[in-house]
Design a protein around this motif. Structure first.
Motif, PDB file in Angstrom:
ATOM      1  N   PRO A 144     -24.920   9.214 -34.844  1.00 39.07           N
ATOM      2  CA  PRO A 144     -25.076   8.951 -36.274  1.00 39.07           C
ATOM      3  C   PRO A 144     -25.097  10.276 -37.018  1.00 39.07           C
ATOM      4  CG  PRO A 144     -26.748   7.793 -35.005  1.00 39.07           C
ATOM      5  CD  PRO A 144     -26.038   8.707 -34.049  1.00 39.07           C
ATOM      6  N   PHE A 202     -27.311  10.831 -42.269  1.00 38.49           N
ATOM      7  CA  PHE A 202     -27.118   9.395 -42.488  1.00 38.49           C
ATOM      8  C   PHE A 202     -28.241   8.742 -43.291  1.00 38.49           C
ATOM      9  CE2 PHE A 202     -27.390   4.919 -41.413  1.00 38.49           C
ATOM     10  CZ  PHE A 202     -26.102   4.501 -41.679  1.00 38.49           C
ATOM     11  N   GLU A 203     -29.472   8.911 -42.819  1.00 36.47           N
ATOM     12  CA  GLU A 203     -30.601   8.245 -43.473  1.00 36.47           C
ATOM     13  C   GLU A 203     -30.685   8.635 -44.934  1.00 36.47           C
ATOM     14  OE1 GLU A 203     -32.111   5.776 -42.263  1.00 36.47           O
ATOM     15  OE2 GLU A 203     -31.279   5.999 -40.239  1.00 36.47           O
ATOM     16  N   MET A 233     -27.917   7.175 -47.026  1.00 31.24           N
ATOM     17  CA  MET A 233     -28.144   5.733 -47.240  1.00 31.24           C
ATOM     18  C   MET A 233     -29.201   5.523 -48.325  1.00 31.24           C
ATOM     19  SD  MET A 233     -26.113   3.772 -45.800  1.00 31.24           S
ATOM     20  CE  MET A 233     -26.652   2.095 -45.689  1.00 31.24           C
ATOM     21  N   GLN A 234     -30.234   6.330 -48.258  1.00 32.56           N
ATOM     22  CA  GLN A 234     -31.302   6.241 -49.268  1.00 32.56           C
ATOM     23  C   GLN A 234     -30.730   6.497 -50.658  1.00 32.56           C
ATOM     24  OE1 GLN A 234     -34.426   8.975 -48.243  1.00 32.56           O
ATOM     25  NE2 GLN A 234     -35.183   7.639 -46.608  1.00 32.56           N
ATOM     26  N   GLN A 263     -28.755   3.632 -51.830  1.00 31.28           N
ATOM     27  CA  GLN A 263     -29.624   2.522 -52.208  1.00 31.28           C
ATOM     28  C   GLN A 263     -30.212   2.760 -53.599  1.00 31.28           C
ATOM     29  OE1 GLN A 263     -29.678  -0.311 -50.364  1.00 31.28           O
ATOM     30  NE2 GLN A 263     -30.695  -1.070 -52.221  1.00 31.28           N
ATOM     31  N   ALA A 300     -22.142   0.448 -49.000  1.00 28.63           N
ATOM     32  CA  ALA A 300     -23.365   0.499 -48.182  1.00 28.63           C
ATOM     33  C   ALA A 300     -23.196  -0.309 -46.896  1.00 28.63           C
ATOM     34  CB  ALA A 300     -24.542  -0.019 -48.992  1.00 28.63           C
ATOM     35  N   THR A 301     -22.617  -1.507 -47.032  1.00 30.80           N
ATOM     36  CA  THR A 301     -22.388  -2.354 -45.849  1.00 30.80           C
ATOM     37  C   THR A 301     -21.493  -1.639 -44.856  1.00 30.80           C
ATOM     38  OG1 THR A 301     -22.427  -4.218 -47.352  1.00 30.80           O
ATOM     39  CG2 THR A 301     -21.621  -4.658 -45.138  1.00 30.80           C
ATOM     40  N   ARG A 316     -20.830   1.512 -44.565  1.00 30.43           N
ATOM     41  CA  ARG A 316     -21.428   2.702 -43.978  1.00 30.43           C
ATOM     42  C   ARG A 316     -22.448   2.344 -42.907  1.00 30.43           C
ATOM     43  NH1 ARG A 316     -23.799   7.018 -48.093  1.00 30.43           N
ATOM     44  NH2 ARG A 316     -21.739   6.855 -49.016  1.00 30.43           N
ATOM     45  N   GLU A 317     -23.255   1.342 -43.205  1.00 34.04           N
ATOM     46  CA  GLU A 317     -24.266   0.905 -42.237  1.00 34.04           C
ATOM     47  C   GLU A 317     -23.594   0.420 -40.951  1.00 34.04           C
ATOM     48  OE1 GLU A 317     -27.764   1.008 -42.690  1.00 34.04           O
ATOM     49  OE2 GLU A 317     -27.695   0.538 -40.537  1.00 34.04           O
ATOM     50  N   GLU A 318     -22.556  -0.396 -41.117  1.00 35.27           N
ATOM     51  CA  GLU A 318     -21.853  -0.936 -39.938  1.00 35.27           C
ATOM     52  C   GLU A 318     -21.148   0.164 -39.149  1.00 35.27           C
ATOM     53  OE1 GLU A 318     -19.333  -4.147 -41.291  1.00 35.27           O
ATOM     54  OE2 GLU A 318     -21.044  -5.377 -41.880  1.00 35.27           O
ATOM     55  N   LYS A 344     -22.352   3.212 -38.707  1.00 42.40           N
ATOM     56  CA  LYS A 344     -23.326   4.247 -38.343  1.00 42.40           C
ATOM     57  C   LYS A 344     -23.037   4.914 -36.993  1.00 42.40           C
ATOM     58  CE  LYS A 344     -28.312   4.841 -37.837  1.00 42.40           C
ATOM     59  NZ  LYS A 344     -29.615   4.153 -37.849  1.00 42.40           N
TER      60      LYS A 344
END
Length: 744
Positions: free
Chosen positions: A615, A619-620, A623-624, A627, A684-685, A687-689, A691
DNA sequence: GCTCTCACTTAGCACGCCGTTC
DNA sequence: GAACGGCGTGCTAAGTGAGAGC
């Protein structure tokens, strides 16, 4: 293993299978159980002129017609293979079992005949071009035979001619006039086994010589400053540069580095520097960090100067002339010296990768070309003229003794042709895959153990897209495996697990020490066979003790010309993409949603092929931030809705033009913000998928680009949304030839 | 049938360029 | 113009597979 023979004999007897091909392996004695390996890393797992455009469209029409005829021919006899090839369902790393029975029939014989016919057609198109090329070759041959000096004199002229003729390449040209791309895919391939007829290049670019550290940057041993000899200092800088890398925390890395570093020390240094832990490289480390920081802080002008210099080097060394075309070279720089960064638990990590000198270099070019010159005062190891290979430069590296090459860029003819051919082989597999599947199912019942093992291994390669799994030198490389090299310790059998029957759990390190972990239900016969293969074996024994990649590939060759284990990976990846795109794309999606669907299809393939990535470090945080943006957008939307509602109420009471206009404005604002919000949420979806999944590898190496091109054309998605510039260059052949009806 | 070499493809990581946002 | 972050790109390790040689 002394007990090996005995327990295998027992196993054979109980399995009522033959013994004749029993292979004895003695390679596991030093193997450690490496379950607690580096899991954090591995994780669980174009704008053209209108006339040109018209011409292109005409060509495409013709190609389309051809393709159509071909497809009709194909579907008229083999339609049953056209629908479902690889039932890819959730969990996506497992393909659905298709129990289609045994289909060996005359139809298959027919399909083989067609395969050959199709290949022939591919080989013999555009004969005209070939005649022209042959004339050129003949001319060159005549020149070859003439006096060497005379030839030397003629060369620059000839070269100029070649360059004048060239329409493919240099940036200079591209900037000044519309670039005319060379459509090599419309020309004849060499049929005599040669890879080229003429090859000229400038040789490799060597890394700059070592620059000693400034006097104030010191190395300390046991707390005392110590001046190192240039050789030892250079190697020390390699380590110092890596100080904040995880590598320098690993014992093997440190041990290997220290051992090789000592070899570069003077005898005096050797006697003083006895322990790595007493070495202090921090001043050196800080110095390199500061240098890197200074580079970042360079002025615009300085950066521009560096850029121009790099561009000059690229123009001089980054291109070659191959068969009348200027082609981009992939990696024209010699690898600089440094410390070997093997992946996973590589036993040689930290070893010194020595500096490559001109005397180590083999140059490959045409006899009748202007040969590259070695740097002043040096000579090449060898200059050869082998047109049976594609490389321009080679040398042997000192870590594994393997040969390194300089080859052409993926956008080149030579690479593109090979790529196209690869996907054509996979498409041929599509036509006979059901027969092959029926065959290996049949082989699960064979009386011969070797055939059963071969059949089960092939089932895994087909169903799970496992790599072939060549044998590796123990102790020389990281302990990784593929299908044929799986060991007993890599699988667990569960007659029942999570309400599923006959489950096999795989847990092993594959290529690049990436962990493969998967639990899949298999057919009963596969399960029973696996039980048999495991009987009386130790964890470190081979699961398929009567099989290797050579045996498997020989068998595959008999089933289909050109078939090898890796063709299954290409085939299953491409067919999965095609099916997933059909399944996931809906006509009412907007472009953003369609791209999300494409990425999801791509992701299904990446999962199937186990293309993982660490990852991203940020990443975190990213994502924050995303969001936060989404939350803000939601607030904006809700405010815009309120304003719209209020405007409507005003318009209702006022009933004038001004308030009507205001309602329209507010409505458009709501629509605009909704769209922005949707895009952010999709992002967001996505990127999360993504990871821990790398989409690039499958996109670049396994997915027939024509599938993506066809999908883009069908749904009106611009190709730029799917492929970046480099990828479009690599897949130019596919972008040009595939239309929306293309079927893999 | 085995090992070994060679040529080529496939792979993930690191870094820096460049677009976006403030 | 600075800060930030994502993505493109280069780099090079690690595979696959053919074929030579014994």
């Amino acid at each position: 293993m002394s007990g090996d023979h005995a327990h295998k004999r027992h196993q054979m007897e109980s399995g009522s299978v033959d013994y004749n091909s029993h292979k004895h392996k003695d390679k596991h004695k030093d193997r450690e159980h490496k379950r607690e390996r580096d899991n954090s890393k591995n994780g669980n797992s174009e704008h053209r002129s209108s006339s040109e455009k018209k011409h292109r469209e005409k060509e495409k029409e013709q190609l389309k017609e051809k393709e159509k005829r071909k497809e009709e021919k194909f579907h008229s006899s083999d339609g049953k293979y056209g629908d479902k090839e690889n039932g890819f369902v959730s969990p996506p790393s497992i393909k659905v079992e298709e129990d289609n029975g045994y289909h060996h029939s005359i139809k298959h014989e027919k399909s083989f005949k067609r395969e050959r016919d199709e290949d022939d057609r591919y080989k013999h198109k555009h004969k005209k071009v070939k005649v022209e090329n042959e004339k050129k070759v003949k001319k060159r041959k005549q020149e070859d035979d003439s006096d060497y000096e005379e030839r030397e004199e003629r060369k620059p002229k000839k070269r100029t001619k070649v360059e004048k003729k060239d329409t493919t390449g240099g940036k200079k040209k591209a900037k000044n006039e519309p670039e005319e791309k060379w459509k090599w895919w419309e020309e004849e391939r060499h049929t005599d086994g040669s890879k080229w007829k003429f090859l000229e290049h400038k040789g490799p670019v060597f890394p700059p010589p070592y620059e000693p550290l400034p006097g104030h940057i010191r190395f300390y041993y046991d707390g005392k400053a110590m001046k190192l000899s240039p050789g030892a200092e250079e190697v020390a800088t390699f380590y110092a540069k890596m100080l904040d890398h995880e590598y320098t925390t690993k014992d093997i890395f440190k041990k290997n580095f220290f051992k090789d570093w000592r070899k570069e020390m003077t005898s005096e240094e050797k006697s003083k520097i006895a322990e790595l832990k007493k070495c202090d490289f921090t001043e050196m480390h800080k110095y390199f960090k500061a240098l890197s920081e200074a580079r970042k802080q360079m002025s615009k002008e300085e950066k521009q100067k560096t850029k121009e210099e790099n561009e000059r080097i690229l123009q001089e060394y980054g291109f070659c002339v191959m068969d009348n075309h200027r082609e981009r070279i992939g990696n024209f720089r010699i690898e600089p010296p440094g410390l070997f960064r093997g992946r996973g638990d590589h036993p040689k990590m930290g070893k010194l990768k020595r500096r490559i000198r001109p005397e180590d270099i083999i140059i490959n070019c045409s006899k009748d070309s202007v040969h590259p010159r070695p740097p002043p005062g040096t000579r090449w190891k060898e200059v050869r003229h082998d047109n049976k290979v594609t490389w321009l430069v080679s040398w042997t590296e000192n870590i594994q003794g393997s040969i390194k090459y300089i080859m052409l860029n993926p956008s080149s003819r030579i690479k593109g042709e090979k790529d196209w051919q690869k996907y054509e082989t996979a498409r041929r597999l599509k036509k006979c895959v059901e027969r092959i599947r029926a065959q290996y199912r049949e082989d699960w019942r064979s009386k011969e153990m070797r055939i059963r093992q071969r059949a089960v291994a092939l089932y895994f390669i087909d169903k799970l897209a496992l790599r072939a799994g060549n044998e590796k030198d123990e102790g020389e490389t990281a302990d990784t495996v593929g299908c044929c090299s799986l060991r007993v310790e890599h699988i667990k059998l569960y007659p029942q697990l999570d309400r599923q029957d006959f489950v096999v759990e795989f847990d092993f390190l594959g290529k690049d020490s990436i962990r493969y972990y998967n639990k899949i239900p298999v057919e009963k016969r596969v399960f029973k066979n696996l039980q048999l293969f495991l009987e009386n074996k130790q964890p470190e024994d081979d699961l398929f003790d009567r099989l290797n990649t050579s045996i498997l590939n020989k068998h595959l060759q008999e089933l289909m010309d050109g078939l090898t284990a890796k063709v299954f990976r290409t085939y299953n990846a491409s067919i999965t993409l095609q099916q997933q795109l059909k399944e996931l794309t809906s006509p009412d999606e907007n472009i953003t949603e369609k791209i999300l669907s494409y990425n999801r299809a791509n992701r299904a393939v990446a999962l199937l092929c186990n293309h993982q990535r660490a990852p991203p470090k940020t990443f975190e945080k990213s994502m924050q931030n995303l969001q936060i943006k989404i939350d803000e957008k939601k607030k904006q939307l809700s405010a815009a809705r309120k304003e719209h509602k209020a405007a409507k109420a005003d318009a209702k009471t006022l009933r004038d033009e001004k308030s009507k206009k205001a309602v329209d404005m507010k409505k458009r604002a709501v629509e605009r913000i909704s769209e922005q919000l949707m895009k952010l949420e999709v992002q967001a979806t996505d990127r999360e998928e993504n990871k821990q999944i790398a989409l690039g590898t499958s996109k670049l190496n396994y997915l027939d680009p024509r599938i993506s091109v066809a999908w883009c054309k069908k749904w009106g998605v611009s190709i730029e949304k799917i492929y970046n510039k480099t990828q479009r260059e690599k897949f130019a052949w596919a972008i040009d030839m595939a239309d929306e009806d293309f079927e893999f």
